[in-house]
Design a protein around this motif. Sequence first.
Motif, mmCIF file in Angstrom:
data_model
loop_
_atom_site.group_PDB
_atom_site.id
_atom_site.type_symbol
_atom_site.label_atom_id
_atom_site.label_comp_id
_atom_site.label_asym_id
_atom_site.label_seq_id
_atom_site.Cartn_x
_atom_site.Cartn_y
_atom_site.Cartn_z
ATOM 1 N N THR A 1 8.271 3.365 4.976
ATOM 2 C CA THR A 1 7.447 2.798 6.044
ATOM 3 C C THR A 1 8.128 1.606 6.704
ATOM 4 O OG1 THR A 1 5.458 3.492 4.855
ATOM 5 C CG2 THR A 1 5.183 1.866 6.600
ATOM 6 N N MET A 2 8.790 0.764 5.898
ATOM 7 C CA MET A 2 9.506 -0.378 6.473
ATOM 8 C C MET A 2 10.677 0.089 7.329
ATOM 9 S SD MET A 2 9.441 -3.156 3.368
ATOM 10 C CE MET A 2 9.999 -4.457 4.477
ATOM 11 N N PHE A 3 11.349 1.148 6.872
ATOM 12 C CA PHE A 3 12.422 1.708 7.693
ATOM 13 C C PHE A 3 11.856 2.305 8.980
ATOM 14 C CE2 PHE A 3 15.425 5.212 8.692
ATOM 15 C CZ PHE A 3 16.537 4.422 8.959
ATOM 16 N N GLU A 4 10.683 2.924 8.875
ATOM 17 C CA GLU A 4 10.013 3.468 10.050
ATOM 18 C C GLU A 4 9.643 2.366 11.037
ATOM 19 O OE1 GLU A 4 6.321 6.562 10.758
ATOM 20 O OE2 GLU A 4 6.039 4.891 9.364
ATOM 21 N N TRP B 1 4.316 -4.896 9.058
ATOM 22 C CA TRP B 1 5.564 -5.339 8.432
ATOM 23 C C TRP B 1 5.282 -6.379 7.346
ATOM 24 C CZ3 TRP B 1 10.558 -4.037 8.212
ATOM 25 C CH2 TRP B 1 11.457 -4.985 7.710
ATOM 26 N N LYS B 2 4.443 -7.371 7.654
ATOM 27 C CA LYS B 2 4.092 -8.382 6.659
ATOM 28 C C LYS B 2 3.334 -7.764 5.489
ATOM 29 C CE LYS B 2 4.016 -12.487 7.219
ATOM 30 N NZ LYS B 2 4.855 -13.638 6.817
ATOM 31 N N LEU B 3 2.433 -6.842 5.771
ATOM 32 C CA LEU B 3 1.663 -6.190 4.720
ATOM 33 C C LEU B 3 2.565 -5.360 3.806
ATOM 34 C CD1 LEU B 3 -1.085 -5.435 3.469
ATOM 35 C CD2 LEU B 3 -1.199 -3.544 5.125
ATOM 36 N N ASN B 4 3.452 -4.564 4.394
ATOM 37 C CA ASN B 4 4.373 -3.747 3.600
ATOM 38 C C ASN B 4 5.303 -4.616 2.779
ATOM 39 O OD1 ASN B 4 4.561 -0.538 4.336
ATOM 40 N ND2 ASN B 4 3.601 -1.720 5.961
ATOM 41 N N LEU B 5 5.764 -5.713 3.376
ATOM 42 C CA LEU B 5 6.677 -6.607 2.663
ATOM 43 C C LEU B 5 5.988 -7.237 1.459
ATOM 44 C CD1 LEU B 5 9.593 -7.593 2.901
ATOM 45 C CD2 LEU B 5 8.759 -9.528 4.215
ATOM 46 N N SER C 1 1.481 8.155 7.951
ATOM 47 C CA SER C 1 2.893 8.252 7.577
ATOM 48 C C SER C 1 3.111 7.842 6.130
ATOM 49 C CB SER C 1 3.746 7.392 8.511
ATOM 50 O OG SER C 1 3.386 6.020 8.401
ATOM 51 N N GLN C 2 2.367 6.828 5.651
ATOM 52 C CA GLN C 2 2.492 6.414 4.253
ATOM 53 C C GLN C 2 2.019 7.506 3.304
ATOM 54 O OE1 GLN C 2 0.334 2.735 4.128
ATOM 55 N NE2 GLN C 2 2.110 1.486 4.681
ATOM 56 N N VAL C 3 0.945 8.190 3.652
ATOM 57 C CA VAL C 3 0.462 9.301 2.819
ATOM 58 C C VAL C 3 1.503 10.417 2.761
ATOM 59 C CG1 VAL C 3 -1.295 11.106 2.623
ATOM 60 C CG2 VAL C 3 -1.972 8.770 3.197
ATOM 61 N N ILE D 1 4.096 4.777 -9.351
ATOM 62 C CA ILE D 1 4.873 3.601 -8.937
ATOM 63 C C ILE D 1 6.072 4.020 -8.105
ATOM 64 C CG2 ILE D 1 6.322 1.714 -9.782
ATOM 65 C CD1 ILE D 1 4.427 1.414 -12.123
ATOM 66 N N PHE D 2 6.767 5.084 -8.549
ATOM 67 C CA PHE D 2 7.922 5.561 -7.779
ATOM 68 C C PHE D 2 7.497 6.018 -6.388
ATOM 69 C CE2 PHE D 2 10.487 9.080 -6.234
ATOM 70 C CZ PHE D 2 11.763 8.529 -6.252
ATOM 71 N N SER D 3 6.433 6.800 -6.313
ATOM 72 C CA SER D 3 5.988 7.341 -5.019
ATOM 73 C C SER D 3 5.502 6.241 -4.091
ATOM 74 C CB SER D 3 4.881 8.379 -5.245
ATOM 75 O OG SER D 3 5.330 9.427 -6.075
ATOM 76 N N VAL D 4 4.785 5.255 -4.639
ATOM 77 C CA VAL D 4 4.304 4.141 -3.815
ATOM 78 C C VAL D 4 5.479 3.316 -3.288
ATOM 79 C CG1 VAL D 4 3.016 1.978 -3.861
ATOM 80 C CG2 VAL D 4 2.043 4.025 -4.886
ATOM 81 N N THR D 5 6.439 3.013 -4.177
ATOM 82 C CA THR D 5 7.627 2.263 -3.751
ATOM 83 C C THR D 5 8.405 3.024 -2.685
ATOM 84 O OG1 THR D 5 7.767 1.343 -5.980
ATOM 85 C CG2 THR D 5 9.691 1.075 -4.569
#
Length: 309
Positions: free
Chosen positions: A53-56, A75-79, A13-15, A43-47
């Motif tokens: 992903t956090m919304f997912e 969740w902790k990793l994405n945060l 999903s992140q890809v 940077i824009f695409s990663v952000t």
Amino acid sequence: MSFLIDSSIMVTSQVLFFGFGWLFFMRKLFKDYEVRQYVVQVIFSVTFAFSCTMFELIIFEILGVLNSSSRYFHWKLNLCVILLILVFMVPFYIGYFVVSNIRLLHRQKLLFACVLWLTFMYFFWKLGDPFPILSPKHGILSIEQLISRVGVIGVTLMALLSGFGAVNCPYTYMSYFLRNVTDADILALERRLLQTMDMIVSKKKSLDCAGLLDLSLIQQEVDALEELSRQLFLETADLHATKERIEYSKTFQGKYFNFMGYFFSIYCVWKIFMATINIVFDRVGKTDPVTRGIEITVNYLGIQFDVRL
């Protein structure tokens, strides 16, 4: 085994989110410009990918998708990753980009970029002094310390952007605010722009033949004509944009956005009125419109989950 499956779902999903962010950056945000700063795109695409992903993960939490330990880990990793990008990477690169465009600082741009980033970090950290979160349990670079400051800045910026969008969107899409622009108006302004450019060329040629006393006077005239040419160019571009908006407003999609502009204008006025009433009479709303809409939708579709959660 379940953790590996859950992780593969999150990575996939992140890809996909990264690819969508990349296309959105190229096709929508900078479709008319030749962007060569690939770091900005990354940077824009990663952000964008980690934000989606956090919304997912919030949706997965509501629907009970994936294992609870997997959701908590990601969740902790994405945060942590998104805080690293927002607090450290993006401000530093903005400072580096600003310094790179200043010729006097070009040789020591990395040093001055670090100075700008440290200045940002000082004010960013001082912003959290009034927060009631200072306790021995939270370290200097803990998630609680960073997310509180990012949250305050983010909510403030979102409020400003929402207010701007509430005013700018009806003005952009409603045909009521469109001024009448004809091809004759555009041609007349373009003719003035060409005449001004010819005068600039003529004045610059006369600089080579001018005497020492006339040199400064002619240079002042050239500067004034160049400023006039810039203003005429901006007016010409504005007339072309207005002409395109008039043609767009005649299409089906343009008529749809025109209707939505009236609808949201009335909605904004209603929200301002209700907010004023709530403040004056000290009323507290129990259910916001979004939650109420979700509740009606899930009840109509027969989906079973906790709406308030």
